[in-house]
Write an enzyme that holds these catalytic residues in place. Structure first.
Site, PDB file in Angstrom:
ATOM      1  CE1 TYR A  54      -4.026  -1.989   0.220  1.00  0.00           C
ATOM      2  CE2 TYR A  54      -2.579  -3.426   1.477  1.00  0.00           C
ATOM      3  CZ  TYR A  54      -3.739  -3.224   0.765  1.00  0.00           C
ATOM      4  OH  TYR A  54      -4.620  -4.268   0.580  1.00  0.00           O
ATOM      5  CB  SER A  55       0.846   4.333  -2.090  1.00  0.00           C
ATOM      6  OG  SER A  55       0.999   3.639  -3.287  1.00  0.00           O
ATOM      7  CB  CYS A  99       0.253   6.834  -8.254  1.00  0.00           C
ATOM      8  SG  CYS A  99       0.217   5.476  -7.073  1.00  0.00           S
ATOM      9  CD  GLU A 113       4.990   2.518  -6.632  1.00  0.00           C
ATOM     10  OE1 GLU A 113       6.209   2.324  -6.473  1.00  0.00           O
ATOM     11  OE2 GLU A 113       4.254   2.945  -5.733  1.00  0.00           O
ATOM     12  CE1 TYR A 164      -2.146  -4.924  -7.600  1.00  0.00           C
ATOM     13  CE2 TYR A 164      -0.100  -5.275  -8.790  1.00  0.00           C
ATOM     14  CZ  TYR A 164      -1.129  -5.757  -7.997  1.00  0.00           C
ATOM     15  OH  TYR A 164      -1.121  -7.066  -7.615  1.00  0.00           O
TER      16      TYR A 164
HETATM   17  C1  LIG Z   1       3.063  -0.602  -5.142  1.00  0.00           C
HETATM   18  C2  LIG Z   1       1.587  -0.831  -4.842  1.00  0.00           C
HETATM   19  C3  LIG Z   1       0.905   0.103  -4.117  1.00  0.00           C
HETATM   20  C4  LIG Z   1      -0.452  -0.078  -3.849  1.00  0.00           C
HETATM   21  N1  LIG Z   1      -1.106   0.878  -3.144  1.00  0.00           N
HETATM   22  C5  LIG Z   1      -2.401   0.745  -2.884  1.00  0.00           C
HETATM   23  C6  LIG Z   1      -3.095   1.765  -2.160  1.00  0.00           C
HETATM   24  O1  LIG Z   1      -2.526   2.797  -1.764  1.00  0.00           O
HETATM   25  N2  LIG Z   1      -4.407   1.574  -1.913  1.00  0.00           N
HETATM   26  C7  LIG Z   1      -5.073   0.464  -2.350  1.00  0.00           C
HETATM   27  O2  LIG Z   1      -6.273   0.357  -2.068  1.00  0.00           O
HETATM   28  N3  LIG Z   1      -4.431  -0.489  -3.051  1.00  0.00           N
HETATM   29  C8  LIG Z   1      -3.119  -0.386  -3.308  1.00  0.00           C
HETATM   30  N4  LIG Z   1      -2.458  -1.374  -3.988  1.00  0.00           N
HETATM   31  C9  LIG Z   1      -3.184  -2.642  -4.275  1.00  0.00           C
HETATM   32  C10 LIG Z   1      -3.065  -3.604  -3.054  1.00  0.00           C
HETATM   33  O3  LIG Z   1      -1.744  -4.049  -2.915  1.00  0.00           O
HETATM   34  C11 LIG Z   1      -3.955  -4.851  -3.155  1.00  0.00           C
HETATM   35  O4  LIG Z   1      -3.672  -5.491  -4.368  1.00  0.00           O
HETATM   36  C12 LIG Z   1      -5.440  -4.568  -3.088  1.00  0.00           C
HETATM   37  O5  LIG Z   1      -5.782  -3.966  -1.835  1.00  0.00           O
HETATM   38  C13 LIG Z   1      -6.228  -5.886  -3.217  1.00  0.00           C
HETATM   39  O6  LIG Z   1      -5.767  -6.755  -2.217  1.00  0.00           O
HETATM   40  P1  LIG Z   1      -6.755  -7.757  -1.471  1.00  0.00           P
HETATM   41  O7  LIG Z   1      -5.939  -8.611  -0.556  1.00  0.00           O
HETATM   42  O8  LIG Z   1      -7.913  -7.047  -0.885  1.00  0.00           O
HETATM   43  O9  LIG Z   1      -7.323  -8.630  -2.659  1.00  0.00           O
HETATM   44  P2  LIG Z   1      -6.907 -10.158  -2.986  1.00  0.00           P
HETATM   45  O10 LIG Z   1      -7.538 -11.075  -2.010  1.00  0.00           O
HETATM   46  O11 LIG Z   1      -5.447 -10.205  -3.169  1.00  0.00           O
HETATM   47  O12 LIG Z   1      -7.633 -10.304  -4.348  1.00  0.00           O
HETATM   48  C14 LIG Z   1      -7.122  -9.680  -5.489  1.00  0.00           C
HETATM   49  C15 LIG Z   1      -7.309 -10.620  -6.640  1.00  0.00           C
HETATM   50  O13 LIG Z   1      -8.687 -10.742  -6.905  1.00  0.00           O
HETATM   51  C16 LIG Z   1      -8.894 -10.870  -8.285  1.00  0.00           C
HETATM   52  N5  LIG Z   1      -9.771  -9.792  -8.731  1.00  0.00           N
HETATM   53  C17 LIG Z   1      -9.720  -8.500  -8.350  1.00  0.00           C
HETATM   54  N6  LIG Z   1     -10.706  -7.800  -8.942  1.00  0.00           N
HETATM   55  C18 LIG Z   1     -11.375  -8.678  -9.702  1.00  0.00           C
HETATM   56  C19 LIG Z   1     -12.470  -8.548 -10.574  1.00  0.00           C
HETATM   57  N7  LIG Z   1     -13.084  -7.376 -10.764  1.00  0.00           N
HETATM   58  N8  LIG Z   1     -12.890  -9.660 -11.223  1.00  0.00           N
HETATM   59  C20 LIG Z   1     -12.282 -10.856 -11.035  1.00  0.00           C
HETATM   60  N9  LIG Z   1     -11.225 -11.032 -10.227  1.00  0.00           N
HETATM   61  C21 LIG Z   1     -10.779  -9.948  -9.579  1.00  0.00           C
HETATM   62  C22 LIG Z   1      -7.552 -10.804  -8.957  1.00  0.00           C
HETATM   63  O14 LIG Z   1      -7.102 -12.118  -9.156  1.00  0.00           O
HETATM   64  C23 LIG Z   1      -6.689 -10.125  -7.934  1.00  0.00           C
HETATM   65  O15 LIG Z   1      -5.350 -10.485  -8.027  1.00  0.00           O
HETATM   66  C24 LIG Z   1      -1.113  -1.221  -4.312  1.00  0.00           C
HETATM   67  C25 LIG Z   1      -0.415  -2.157  -5.050  1.00  0.00           C
HETATM   68  C26 LIG Z   1       0.909  -1.977  -5.323  1.00  0.00           C
HETATM   69  C27 LIG Z   1       1.649  -3.000  -6.125  1.00  0.00           C
HETATM   70  N1  LIG Z   2       1.538   2.464  -6.085  1.00  0.00           N
HETATM   71  C1  LIG Z   2       0.639   1.803  -6.772  1.00  0.00           C
HETATM   72  O1  LIG Z   2       0.922   1.038  -7.666  1.00  0.00           O
HETATM   73  C2  LIG Z   2      -0.775   2.014  -6.409  1.00  0.00           C
HETATM   74  C3  LIG Z   2      -1.110   2.865  -5.357  1.00  0.00           C
HETATM   75  C4  LIG Z   2      -2.446   3.071  -5.068  1.00  0.00           C
HETATM   76  C5  LIG Z   2      -3.418   2.422  -5.806  1.00  0.00           C
HETATM   77  N2  LIG Z   2      -3.048   1.575  -6.787  1.00  0.00           N
HETATM   78  C6  LIG Z   2      -4.049   0.904  -7.623  1.00  0.00           C
HETATM   79  O2  LIG Z   2      -4.774   1.916  -8.281  1.00  0.00           O
HETATM   80  C7  LIG Z   2      -6.073   1.476  -8.562  1.00  0.00           C
HETATM   81  C8  LIG Z   2      -7.049   2.566  -8.108  1.00  0.00           C
HETATM   82  O3  LIG Z   2      -8.290   2.050  -8.113  1.00  0.00           O
HETATM   83  P1  LIG Z   2      -9.504   2.600  -7.302  1.00  0.00           P
HETATM   84  O4  LIG Z   2     -10.476   1.470  -7.216  1.00  0.00           O
HETATM   85  O5  LIG Z   2      -9.036   3.294  -6.079  1.00  0.00           O
HETATM   86  O6  LIG Z   2     -10.024   3.696  -8.303  1.00  0.00           O
HETATM   87  P2  LIG Z   2     -11.519   4.156  -8.635  1.00  0.00           P
HETATM   88  O7  LIG Z   2     -12.095   4.750  -7.431  1.00  0.00           O
HETATM   89  O8  LIG Z   2     -12.232   3.063  -9.318  1.00  0.00           O
HETATM   90  O9  LIG Z   2     -11.182   5.308  -9.663  1.00  0.00           O
HETATM   91  C9  LIG Z   2     -10.496   5.035 -10.847  1.00  0.00           C
HETATM   92  C10 LIG Z   2     -10.885   6.085 -11.870  1.00  0.00           C
HETATM   93  O10 LIG Z   2     -10.111   5.834 -13.045  1.00  0.00           O
HETATM   94  C11 LIG Z   2     -11.022   5.695 -14.140  1.00  0.00           C
HETATM   95  N3  LIG Z   2     -10.482   4.824 -15.160  1.00  0.00           N
HETATM   96  C12 LIG Z   2     -10.852   3.561 -15.498  1.00  0.00           C
HETATM   97  N4  LIG Z   2     -10.147   3.135 -16.561  1.00  0.00           N
HETATM   98  C13 LIG Z   2      -9.316   4.146 -16.894  1.00  0.00           C
HETATM   99  C14 LIG Z   2      -8.348   4.306 -17.923  1.00  0.00           C
HETATM  100  N5  LIG Z   2      -8.094   3.359 -18.804  1.00  0.00           N
HETATM  101  N6  LIG Z   2      -7.672   5.470 -17.990  1.00  0.00           N
HETATM  102  C15 LIG Z   2      -7.910   6.459 -17.097  1.00  0.00           C
HETATM  103  N7  LIG Z   2      -8.827   6.374 -16.108  1.00  0.00           N
HETATM  104  C16 LIG Z   2      -9.516   5.217 -16.001  1.00  0.00           C
HETATM  105  C17 LIG Z   2     -12.292   5.166 -13.507  1.00  0.00           C
HETATM  106  O11 LIG Z   2     -13.400   5.428 -14.367  1.00  0.00           O
HETATM  107  P3  LIG Z   2     -14.659   4.447 -14.548  1.00  0.00           P
HETATM  108  O12 LIG Z   2     -14.673   3.543 -13.359  1.00  0.00           O
HETATM  109  O13 LIG Z   2     -15.831   5.367 -14.609  1.00  0.00           O
HETATM  110  O14 LIG Z   2     -14.410   3.744 -15.836  1.00  0.00           O
HETATM  111  C18 LIG Z   2     -12.340   6.011 -12.249  1.00  0.00           C
HETATM  112  O15 LIG Z   2     -12.810   7.294 -12.534  1.00  0.00           O
HETATM  113  C19 LIG Z   2      -6.230   0.132  -7.878  1.00  0.00           C
HETATM  114  O16 LIG Z   2      -6.039  -0.861  -8.856  1.00  0.00           O
HETATM  115  C20 LIG Z   2      -5.090   0.111  -6.868  1.00  0.00           C
HETATM  116  O17 LIG Z   2      -4.649  -1.173  -6.576  1.00  0.00           O
HETATM  117  C21 LIG Z   2      -1.752   1.390  -7.122  1.00  0.00           C
END
Ligand SMILES: Cc1cc2nc3c(=O)[nH]c(=O)nc-3n(C[C@H](O)[C@H](O)[C@H](O)COP(=O)(O)OP(=O)(O)OC[C@H]3O[C@@H](n4cnc5c(N)ncnc54)[C@H](O)[C@@H]3O)c2cc1C
Ligand SMILES: NC(=O)c1ccc[n+]([C@@H]2O[C@H](COP(=O)([O-])OP(=O)(O)OC[C@H]3O[C@@H](n4cnc5c(N)ncnc54)[C@H](OP(=O)(O)O)[C@@H]3O)[C@@H](O)[C@H]2O)c1
Length: 362
Positions: free
Chosen positions: A143-144, A320, A360, A362
């Site tokens: 998690y960021s 991000c 970054e 995901y």
């Molecule tokens: C660098 C980094 C930073 C991140 N920062 C954040 C952050 O700040 N906040 C945040 O909320 N998350 C963040 N994430 C994502 C976070 O790490 C988790 O992946 C996320 O919270 C889901 O984890 P979980 O254990 O709840 O789900 P899990 O139990 O791990 O389930 C996830 C799995 O469910 C499946 N899945 C998910 N969605 C669907 C779908 N719609 N249909 C079918 N299958 C699906 C996929 O197989 C997926 O791998 C970050 C990820 C990375 C890599």
């Molecule tokens: N460091 C990291 O790597 C990091 C840190 C934090 C979060 N994450 C990841 O970031 C994602 C954030 O998801 P969330 O559920 O918090 O977001 P969310 O609330 O669903 O918001 C995402 C927004 O992006 C829009 N969107 C969908 N497809 C897009 C595209 N192709 N280009 C641009 N915008 C698009 C969505 O629009 P519509 O839904 O209306 O289509 C929505 O407005 C998660 O997958 C999380 O794991 C990664």
């Protein structure tokens, strides 16, 4: 030792997402959350943004000698590993999306007692309680970090996250809850949480306090930028006083899922010359062609300006959130680069090398 929490916080019930003037009690000490967040820190003084170098060239501009953000000796990584995680405590956990938002996002603060020394832009790992289907401990999820290094209480003893609760329907029509995100969103103040890390150097802030910092976030991808912006606008540091331009683009589905909106608006009020704020609300807004307002659609409205900024060697772009945003942003950059006779993929490579294009997703 983690601080003992003796009372919980109030929870918002309506739309939009302030971190409201709520109060929590930590070790019998009363801390006003909003007061700490918004009013007790000094704000960077208003300053001018340097002139834009409007050169047109077939190569990326020559880069001046810069200090790499990644070479900083003080940046700690992997102090805590899954076998021996740091055990913190949840001090506060509050839903920051409205009841009508598609999905829930929570802001949470954990105690670290200063033992998890992180920088703005890093992440931590969390290991959910319980075991997986094979009876093994759950794997960590990253998690960021959403707080500045000083933390939301300003004492360098906490770390905050912004977490979306993952709930989806699988191919069999069953509702599945993500393991770690649901564990986190359900955490009650006082509960223990296993933390690993900190990790990551890609999203560290530029060292130059006069830089232009363009921040591109979708959903919870806002987390690292909240941490940057707190450092820039809500805190006073002896060795850092932001006097550049911070420009945040945030894409969310609905106005009830606009994360930290009030905080950002407060920053804008405090430093109007140094902070620009643009939202893209995909399910409520469209552009003039009637297309869905994604972050890249909003950026396209400032395409020329953004392209000119990218020509400066002290402009740093950070992205991000959802993986899908990267392609959308590359597409608009490709057409802008073409106008100057540049190939975006090559130009981007040079920007990345100079740490000016940081991703970054995901
Ligand atoms: C660098 C980094 C930073 C991140 N920062 C954040 C952050 O700040 N906040 C945040 O909320 N998350 C963040 N994430 C994502 C976070 O790490 C988790 O992946 C996320 O919270 C889901 O984890 P979980 O254990 O709840 O789900 P899990 O139990 O791990 O389930 C996830 C799995 O469910 C499946 N899945 C998910 N969605 C669907 C779908 N719609 N249909 C079918 N299958 C699906 C996929 O197989 C997926 O791998 C970050 C990820 C990375 C890599
Ligand atoms: N460091 C990291 O790597 C990091 C840190 C934090 C979060 N994450 C990841 O970031 C994602 C954030 O998801 P969330 O559920 O918090 O977001 P969310 O609330 O669903 O918001 C995402 C927004 O992006 C829009 N969107 C969908 N497809 C897009 C595209 N192709 N280009 C641009 N915008 C698009 C969505 O629009 P519509 O839904 O209306 O289509 C929505 O407005 C998660 O997958 C999380 O794991 C990664």
């Amino acid at each position: 030792m983690a601080a003992a929490v003796t009372a919980a916080v109030s929870v918002p019930t309506t739309k939009s997402s302030p971190l409201p003037a709520r109060t929590c009690f930590i070790s019998s000490e009363r801390i006003s959350f909003q007061k700490t967040c918004l009013y007790t820190r000094n704000v960077a003084t208003v300053g001018k943004v340097g002139p834009i170098r409007a050169q047109v060239t077939t190569e990326a501009p020559a880069k001046v000698e810069k200090i790499s953000k990644k070479d900083d000796e003080g940046v700690v990584v992997n102090k805590y590993r899954p076998k021996e995680p740091y055990v913190g405590r949840c001090l506060l956990n509050t839903k920051i999306t409205g009841d009508d938002a598609p999905g829930e996002t929570w802001h949470m603060v954990f105690s670290t007692e200063g033992e998890v020394p992180y920088r703005e832009g890093q992440s931590i790992g969390v290991i959910a309680d319980g075991v997986d289907k094979n009876g093994k401990p759950h794997k960590l999820r990253l998690y960021s970090i959403a707080s500045s290094a000083l933390g939301d209480f300003g004492d360098s003893k906490t770390v905050s996250l912004c977490v979306k609760r993952l709930v989806y329907t699988n191919d069999q029509g069953e509702i599945v809850k993500g393991v770690c995100s649901n564990f986190l969103c359900d955490l009650k103040p006082g509960a223990e949480v296993k933390i690993t890390g900190p990790v990551g150097k890609e999203m560290l802030m530029p060292k130059d306090p006069n830089a232009t910092v363009v921040m591109l976030a979708t959903g919870t991808g806002i987390a690292p930028f909240r941490s940057f912006l707190w450092k820039m606008f809500f805190e006073k540091h002896d060795d850092y006083k932001f006097n550049g331009l911070a420009w945040l683009f945030l894409g969310v589905p609905t106005s009830s899922s606009l994360l930290y909106k009030e905080e950002f608006e407060k920053m804008k009020e405090k430093a109007p010359e140094n902070f620009r704020l643009d939202f893209a609300v995909s399910r409520e807004q469209t552009n003039e062609k009637g297309e869905k307002m994604y972050i890249q659609t909003r950026m396209a409205q400032y395409a020329e300006e953004l392209w000119e900024l990218l020509k400066k060697d002290n402009t740093y772009v950070y992205m991000c959130g959802l993986r899908g945003m990267e392609k959308g942003i590359d597409d608009i950059m490709t057409s802008l680069a073409e106008r100057d006779g540049l190939v975006w993929a090559d130009y981007k490579k040079q920007l990345k090398k100079a740490e000016q294009w940081n991703v970054e997703v995901y």
